[in-house]
Motif scaffolding. Structure first.
Motif, short mmCIF file in Angstrom:
data_model
loop_
_atom_site.label_atom_id
_atom_site.label_comp_id
_atom_site.label_asym_id
_atom_site.label_seq_id
_atom_site.Cartn_x
_atom_site.Cartn_y
_atom_site.Cartn_z
N ALA A 49 36.10 -42.47 -44.47
CA ALA A 49 36.42 -43.13 -45.97
C ALA A 49 35.18 -44.73 -44.59
CB ALA A 49 37.72 -43.23 -45.28
N ALA A 51 35.85 -49.39 -45.41
CA ALA A 51 36.79 -50.41 -46.26
C ALA A 51 35.47 -51.74 -45.43
CB ALA A 51 37.36 -50.66 -45.81
N ALA A 55 38.37 -55.22 -47.23
CA ALA A 55 39.13 -54.94 -47.96
C ALA A 55 39.29 -54.54 -48.68
CB ALA A 55 40.22 -54.45 -46.06
N THR A 58 37.21 -50.18 -51.03
CA THR A 58 37.55 -49.13 -50.21
C THR A 58 37.13 -48.30 -50.76
OG1 THR A 58 39.68 -48.99 -51.10
CG2 THR A 58 38.99 -49.64 -48.93
N TYR A 60 36.33 -43.59 -50.53
CA TYR A 60 36.34 -42.02 -49.85
C TYR A 60 35.31 -41.01 -49.80
CZ TYR A 60 40.86 -44.62 -49.02
OH TYR A 60 41.92 -45.69 -49.03
N ILE A 70 42.40 -45.40 -46.02
CA ILE A 70 41.88 -46.77 -44.58
C ILE A 70 42.57 -48.40 -45.31
CG2 ILE A 70 40.03 -47.20 -46.35
CD1 ILE A 70 37.99 -46.85 -43.58
N SER A 71 42.75 -48.88 -44.16
CA SER A 71 42.93 -50.24 -44.18
C SER A 71 42.96 -50.95 -42.65
CB SER A 71 44.84 -50.32 -44.32
OG SER A 71 44.98 -49.86 -43.38
#
Length: 123
Positions: A49, A51, A55, A58, A60, A70-71
């Motif tokens: 993933a 970001a 953010a 994102t 994946y 994800i963050s």
């Protein structure tokens, strides 16, 4: 230079959850896209993933989509990978990586890497 340090790995049963963290230090973290990769025994490292620095975007890998999130918290210089419904095939060393402003699934485009954290999923 950006230094990255992962944590949060461990042993979990299939179907369980884990949250990985990666703390960055050194240069300003906020302009870097942050990615997670993993490498299972005997296999090549693969994208999980990424970001964008805000953010706002994102992406994946297919098997992670819908199970992983994800963050990032730029105020804490930290990126997270929330993993749920873990499968045996998710067993690997997980690495976070940073690349300046770009958003990529290619590991060769990343500038900085952490040392990795082991995730083991058991049946």
């Amino acid at each position: 230079q950006v230094q990255l340090g992962e944590s949060g790995g461990g042993v979990v049963q299939a179907g369980g959850s884990l949250r990985l963290s990666c703390v960055a230090s050194g240069r300003s973290f906020s302009r870097y896209a942050m990615g997670w990769f993993r490498q299972a025994p005997g296999k090549e490292r693969e994208f999980v993933a990424v970001a964008s620095w805000s953010a706002g975007a994102t992406y994946y890998e297919d098997s992670a989509n819908g199970r992983f999130t994800i963050s990032r918290d730029n105020a804490k210089n930290t990126v997270y990978l929330e993993m749920s419904n873990l499968e045996l095939e998710d067993t690997a060393v997980y690495y976070c990586a940073a690349e300046y402003e770009k958003l990529s699934a290619l590991d060769e485009e990343y500038d900085y890497w952490g040392q990795g954290t082991q995730v083991t999923v058991t049946s």
